[in-house]
Design an enzyme around this catalytic site. Sequence first.
Site, PDB file in Angstrom:
ATOM      1  N   ASP A  13     -33.195 -33.065  -9.910  1.00  0.00           N
ATOM      2  CA  ASP A  13     -32.612 -31.752  -9.691  1.00  0.00           C
ATOM      3  C   ASP A  13     -31.832 -31.862  -8.391  1.00  0.00           C
ATOM      4  OD1 ASP A  13     -32.045 -29.147  -9.037  1.00  0.00           O
ATOM      5  OD2 ASP A  13     -34.134 -28.501  -8.800  1.00  0.00           O
ATOM      6  N   LYS A  75     -23.040 -29.064  -2.672  1.00  0.00           N
ATOM      7  CA  LYS A  75     -22.908 -28.762  -4.099  1.00  0.00           C
ATOM      8  C   LYS A  75     -21.897 -27.638  -4.347  1.00  0.00           C
ATOM      9  CE  LYS A  75     -26.024 -27.677  -7.936  1.00  0.00           C
ATOM     10  NZ  LYS A  75     -27.459 -27.513  -8.238  1.00  0.00           N
ATOM     11  N   GLU A 176     -29.535 -26.686 -15.611  1.00  0.00           N
ATOM     12  CA  GLU A 176     -30.775 -26.391 -14.898  1.00  0.00           C
ATOM     13  C   GLU A 176     -31.689 -25.404 -15.644  1.00  0.00           C
ATOM     14  OE1 GLU A 176     -29.173 -25.365 -11.066  1.00  0.00           O
ATOM     15  OE2 GLU A 176     -28.573 -27.441 -10.743  1.00  0.00           O
ATOM     16  N   ASP A 198     -32.344 -18.131 -12.946  1.00  0.00           N
ATOM     17  CA  ASP A 198     -32.344 -19.211 -11.945  1.00  0.00           C
ATOM     18  C   ASP A 198     -31.453 -18.836 -10.762  1.00  0.00           C
ATOM     19  OD1 ASP A 198     -32.080 -21.542 -10.515  1.00  0.00           O
ATOM     20  OD2 ASP A 198     -31.477 -22.792 -12.198  1.00  0.00           O
TER      21      ASP A 198
END
Length: 614
Positions: A13, A75, A176, A198
């Site tokens: 992850d 990211k 994810e 999420d």
Amino acid sequence: MKPTSTDPVIGIDLGTTNSCVAIVEDGVPVVIPNRGGYKTTPSMVAITEAGKRLVGHIAKRQAITNAENTVHTVKRLIGRKFDSPAVKSARMTCAYEIVEGPHGDVRIKLRDQLYSVQEVSAMVLQEMKLVAEEHKGREITKAVITVPAYFSDSQRQATKDAGQIAGLDVIRIINEPTAAALAYGYGKEIDKLVAVFDLGGGTFDISILEIGSGGVFKVVATAGDTFLGGEDFDARVIDVLVKEFYDEHKVELRQDRMALQRLKDAAEKAKCELSTVSESDINLPFIISVGRSNEALHLQRTLTRRELEEITRDLVERCMEICEATLHDAQLKRTEIDEVVLVGGMTRMPLVQSMVGDFFGREPCKGVHPDEVVAVGAAIQGKALLDESEELILLDVTPHALGIMTHGKKFEELIGQNTTVPTSQTKVFTTSRDNQTAVKILVLQAEGDRVDENNILGEFILKDLRPAPKGHVEIEVTFAIDSDGIVSVSAKDLETGREQSIQVTASSGLSEEEIEQMMEKADEYLVDRRQSDEFEAMRQQVEKLIAEVERLFPDVEHIVASSDFGREALGKARGVLDLARRAVEDRNLAALKEQNEALSRTHRMFKGVVSRPH
Ligand code: AMP
């Protein structure tokens, strides 16, 4: 070589704030702790003054004093163009320097060296790979890496490139929330509609999945916002602090990079604390010095949970609006959802939990670890792919519609949003002029019929066409989205059946050559790192032996000093100790290894002497 089921595969992850790695061992998914014993590692990279690379906790620990050379939340930049709003916003808030790369992409400047975003992400991935390798005691090359469901083609491709630079064979990119659902439903015999909510450090995703008995995981709909996450909550707290400070002192704290980094840390810490307590003290002494006399100013303030909730409520509301739209797309009612799974560190915030609970009319499911569940799901998927297991079937969807731009700048959709992947669509193109030898087409990833510059995947050229009257050349073009969510385009001349050469110029991204060079640099780092790890281990061993021999010395001296032979042996032992201490001081690995052997012999001899009856 075809992978076999004995090859280990890891699930990573790669988070905005933290990363996590997991593996399936004897059918059980395990989260692998790093050397410090932590199950998550900060996605942070720093370069020290001496040019040393730091990754993870050690990078985070020095972030305040080396803010300009410490990269966080990379990211948010991956697969983006330099002139995109996301990058503009990051340039305003990040202490490190973000510059434009040769392809209109993003580069990061650290100590006068430029790094691509993929390279920095690769550093984090390489660290996670090393964590897993230390755990398994062997090299690991296969990985499944997760990305936010809402990542575009270029963001996915860039993540895959980062994996390649890190020396990983990325066997699959998975979303994810889908990974979280896999971890939630793994091994359970259930038939449920599950919503995975999420909210992480930088992104928000919602996915709705059907989990069927027999291990079928089908994503019904997915949506999100790659620019909505914990950082935005922190930014709200920072805004309040900066404004109040300005009102009181007429000093702009944002101008000072170190002050800004301290503010960021303090804001995030307060936000996290307020998930469990109702008040948090923010205390930043000597935050800035002003005036000729360098007067030190301090920042002190108590933030309450209620205040935090007030200044961030609209951010949670945005998440709920996206949930609403996703349910609408899936033609589902809120009450039809059987279970809500919370993922991402931000879902620890009580306001997020209560608003999600109110929205779906049910308590979110407890019992999944929001920080680890995504890596666990990736590891499960990795194992299933290697085993070619038929017990687990994953059907994911594309979050963006794929289309082309036709005359009049209209978006023509080829593959709709929420189409199950892999999928492909064909379209026949013809020439519009006599003897035309090339056709240029823009490929777009979009949601509506608005052509948004940021969603241009690339320019696509059909070339070497046969000279013929207009409309006579027919080229069938296939647009495909693979299981990683990555787009590819191929073409065929319908008359001759010949494959057409196609050149797709990506709007951002790295060339193969650049990737190769970056891989070489990553390998060099690995060699250095292995050497320094080996040195560290040897140094610790030698220091332990020095201490042991020094401890035994007086006793041995007492026993043997009366004989010539004994005195000679003691003299030799002193010599060995001196050389070993010097090898440690000089940081000389070869000398350390030599002295380690000599010390071990001395140690054995000393132990023999003291254990004999006298
Ligand atoms: P992730 O990307 O899933 O690692 O989530 C990281 C985000 O979760 C960061 O913005 C953290 O500040 C936030 N976070 C972590 N723990 C908590 C907490 N206890 N309360 C609120 N936010 C948290």
